[in-house]
Enzyme design. Sequence first.
Site, PDB file in Angstrom:
ATOM      1  N   TYR A  78       0.836  -1.197   0.000  1.00 30.49           N
ATOM      2  CA  TYR A  78       0.000   0.000   0.000  1.00 30.49           C
ATOM      3  C   TYR A  78       0.870   1.246   0.000  1.00 30.49           C
ATOM      4  O   TYR A  78       0.566   2.234  -0.662  1.00 30.49           O
ATOM      5  CB  TYR A  78      -0.943   0.021   1.220  1.00 30.49           C
ATOM      6  CG  TYR A  78      -1.985   1.091   1.097  1.00 30.49           C
ATOM      7  CD1 TYR A  78      -3.189   0.833   0.450  1.00 30.49           C
ATOM      8  CD2 TYR A  78      -1.749   2.385   1.561  1.00 30.49           C
ATOM      9  CE1 TYR A  78      -4.140   1.824   0.285  1.00 30.49           C
ATOM     10  CE2 TYR A  78      -2.691   3.386   1.395  1.00 30.49           C
ATOM     11  CZ  TYR A  78      -3.887   3.099   0.757  1.00 30.49           C
ATOM     12  OH  TYR A  78      -4.823   4.086   0.585  1.00 30.49           O
ATOM     13  N   PHE A 130      -7.950  20.850 -25.237  1.00 31.89           N
ATOM     14  CA  PHE A 130      -8.222  19.422 -25.295  1.00 31.89           C
ATOM     15  C   PHE A 130      -9.411  19.180 -24.386  1.00 31.89           C
ATOM     16  O   PHE A 130      -9.546  19.810 -23.337  1.00 31.89           O
ATOM     17  CB  PHE A 130      -7.020  18.556 -24.895  1.00 31.89           C
ATOM     18  CG  PHE A 130      -7.351  17.104 -25.098  1.00 31.89           C
ATOM     19  CD1 PHE A 130      -7.466  16.590 -26.370  1.00 31.89           C
ATOM     20  CD2 PHE A 130      -7.645  16.276 -24.014  1.00 31.89           C
ATOM     21  CE1 PHE A 130      -7.872  15.275 -26.582  1.00 31.89           C
ATOM     22  CE2 PHE A 130      -8.045  14.968 -24.224  1.00 31.89           C
ATOM     23  CZ  PHE A 130      -8.157  14.455 -25.507  1.00 31.89           C
ATOM     24  N   PHE A 455     -19.375  13.549 -26.449  1.00 29.54           N
ATOM     25  CA  PHE A 455     -18.980  12.660 -27.553  1.00 29.54           C
ATOM     26  C   PHE A 455     -18.840  11.203 -27.121  1.00 29.54           C
ATOM     27  O   PHE A 455     -19.030  10.301 -27.912  1.00 29.54           O
ATOM     28  CB  PHE A 455     -17.664  13.152 -28.174  1.00 29.54           C
ATOM     29  CG  PHE A 455     -16.577  13.357 -27.159  1.00 29.54           C
ATOM     30  CD1 PHE A 455     -15.736  12.332 -26.818  1.00 29.54           C
ATOM     31  CD2 PHE A 455     -16.422  14.591 -26.519  1.00 29.54           C
ATOM     32  CE1 PHE A 455     -14.750  12.526 -25.863  1.00 29.54           C
ATOM     33  CE2 PHE A 455     -15.446  14.790 -25.568  1.00 29.54           C
ATOM     34  CZ  PHE A 455     -14.605  13.746 -25.232  1.00 29.54           C
TER      35      PHE A 455
HETATM   36  C1  P70 Z   1      -7.325  10.195 -27.068  1.00 26.85           C
HETATM   37  C2  P70 Z   1      -7.193  10.098 -25.556  1.00 26.85           C
HETATM   38  C3  P70 Z   1      -6.332  11.660 -23.949  1.00 26.85           C
HETATM   39  C4  P70 Z   1      -5.595  12.874 -23.608  1.00 26.85           C
HETATM   40  C5  P70 Z   1      -4.895  13.607 -24.592  1.00 26.85           C
HETATM   41  C6  P70 Z   1      -4.213  14.778 -24.231  1.00 26.85           C
HETATM   42  C7  P70 Z   1      -3.469  15.564 -25.247  1.00 26.85           C
HETATM   43  C8  P70 Z   1      -4.902  14.506 -22.010  1.00 26.85           C
HETATM   44  C9  P70 Z   1      -5.595  13.354 -22.302  1.00 26.85           C
HETATM   45  C10 P70 Z   1      -6.354  12.658 -21.184  1.00 26.85           C
HETATM   46  C11 P70 Z   1      -8.449   9.645 -24.862  1.00 26.85           C
HETATM   47  C12 P70 Z   1      -9.594  10.573 -25.084  1.00 26.85           C
HETATM   48  C13 P70 Z   1      -9.876  11.545 -24.164  1.00 26.85           C
HETATM   49  C14 P70 Z   1     -10.901  12.455 -24.401  1.00 26.85           C
HETATM   50  C15 P70 Z   1     -11.607  12.366 -25.596  1.00 26.85           C
HETATM   51  C16 P70 Z   1     -11.362  11.357 -26.497  1.00 26.85           C
HETATM   52  C17 P70 Z   1     -10.340  10.470 -26.242  1.00 26.85           C
HETATM   53  N1  P70 Z   1      -6.643  11.347 -25.114  1.00 26.85           N
HETATM   54  N2  P70 Z   1      -4.237  15.195 -22.958  1.00 26.85           N
HETATM   55  O1  P70 Z   1      -7.858   9.244 -27.649  1.00 26.85           O
HETATM   56  O2  P70 Z   1      -5.726  11.486 -20.829  1.00 26.85           O
HETATM   57  O3  P70 Z   1      -7.345   9.696 -21.451  1.00 26.85           O
HETATM   58  O4  P70 Z   1      -5.428   9.251 -19.905  1.00 26.85           O
HETATM   59  O5  P70 Z   1      -7.337  10.607 -19.159  1.00 26.85           O
HETATM   60  O6  P70 Z   1      -4.864  13.204 -25.861  1.00 26.85           O
HETATM   61  O7  P70 Z   1      -6.871  11.183 -27.672  1.00 26.85           O
HETATM   62  P1  P70 Z   1      -6.495  10.195 -20.318  1.00 26.85           P
END
Ligand code: P70
Length: 464
Positions: A78, A130, A455
């Site tokens: 842990y 994003f 989405f």
């Molecule tokens: C994708 C994934 C995650 C992502 C990223 C950037 C530039 C942070 C994150 C978050 C998954 C995804 C997320 C939201 C909408 C669609 C798809 N991108 N910054 O497929 O990370 O997913 O580990 O929480 O691209 O592009 P996490």
Amino acid sequence: MRAIDRTRRSWAEPYKIKVVEPIKMTTRPYREERIREAGYNTFLLKSEDVYIDLLTDSGTGAMSDNQWAGMMLGDEAYAGSKNFDHLAEAVQTYYGYRYIVPTHQGRAAEHILSKVMIKQGDTIPGNMYFTTTRLHQELAGGRFVDVIMDEAHDPQSEHPFKGDIDLNKLQSWIAKVGPERIPYVSFAGTVNMAGGQPVSMRNFREVHALCRKHGIKIMLDATRMAENCYFIKMREPGYADKTIAEIMREACCYSDGATMSAKKDNLANIGGWLAVNDEETYQKCCNLLVVYEGLQTYGGMAGRDMEAVARGIEECVQDDHIRARVGQVEYLGNLLLQEGIPVVKPIGGHAVFLDAKRFLRHIPQDDYPAQALAAELYVESGVRAMERGIISAGRDPETGENYHPKLELVRLTIPRRVYTQAHMDVTAESVVALWDRRDRIRGLEFEYEPKMLRFFQARFRKKE
Ligand code: P70
């Protein structure tokens, strides 16, 4: 048949395949039924009904034998797991940040960072939004402000660094609201929503100098930073002879910390981290970590997962790896360009983006052309892609109106080390077949619209 070019040697994958996972092709009537059941949302399809899965490069990569071996060395205590030490050492060595906070994935790092750094009414300038990053900034009381260069919003501009921040835009925003209303600049390398476009080293350096002058911090979204570094090596004068690892250390030194989805560049199926150089910020983050994720030596991960990430970090900065990774994306992109298919140029680091506005000129943006195109691509061939347009952009939290992003795209995202060149050929053939019957594709309308990150779970029906 492709002709041999005697002047060059092709890249090839710097690995051989040891384990395979069978995939199956389905029939068109079967896929028509499945996509209807899924409300024309590719997120709602079952993976076993997908032939080539280009939904995302997130958590979908193939781990190496070294990573799998590391999984057997999980220290699941842990507190004080040794795998956390390995993870922290890897981030310190390759990214150069001081304090490391483990999280279950990228958005958890964004959640904690936003809560710690943003105050009600703050604004956070960045190089294009994003989805999850902006949402956590908003939930913490802030507002995201786009200061990326104009070229990033133009799918046809061939600028080599479309991820760059426009220094004039940033400078005027600072002058407008004052540096005290800007907790940090949110800087992503590469920019996902712009088409996987990179930031130049020069821009990292200049934004850093400007922010220093005003006492503003910079937080990097390092999710696809290794890919960004490959573009710097290939495109920016002075970097051709440097290794990806060297370029990464330099680029990261122009920021004060980073959030990371280790499911991308770091080659793990799950995981993330938050890194900061400032001790007080680190302590605040650790305190929230125990509320939302877990203890500071595991966050949201098992010991074995942290080991996989630690080993993935070392592998992702290998020049051979990154060349083959980006090379494969470029290969698919070039096949489509050659056929005159409208795609975002230049080809990005993790995906090829179809330009749905030009692909489906007869469908207005309010009838969701990219969503419709992604659904039809699945019907055509079993290839699964993702909408990156008006549905992803969501609504303005203040007015409730739909944002209308300039970019209305479908992302063909290439998982790392998973598919072969032949899969890329089949994907290109599928897109071309769809292009040939594009006039018959119809728009969509909402059947169900979730409030946040719509989405992922939205459902649609075809427009009459
Ligand atoms: C994708 C994934 C995650 C992502 C990223 C950037 C530039 C942070 C994150 C978050 C998954 C995804 C997320 C939201 C909408 C669609 C798809 N991108 N910054 O497929 O990370 O997913 O580990 O929480 O691209 O592009 P996490």
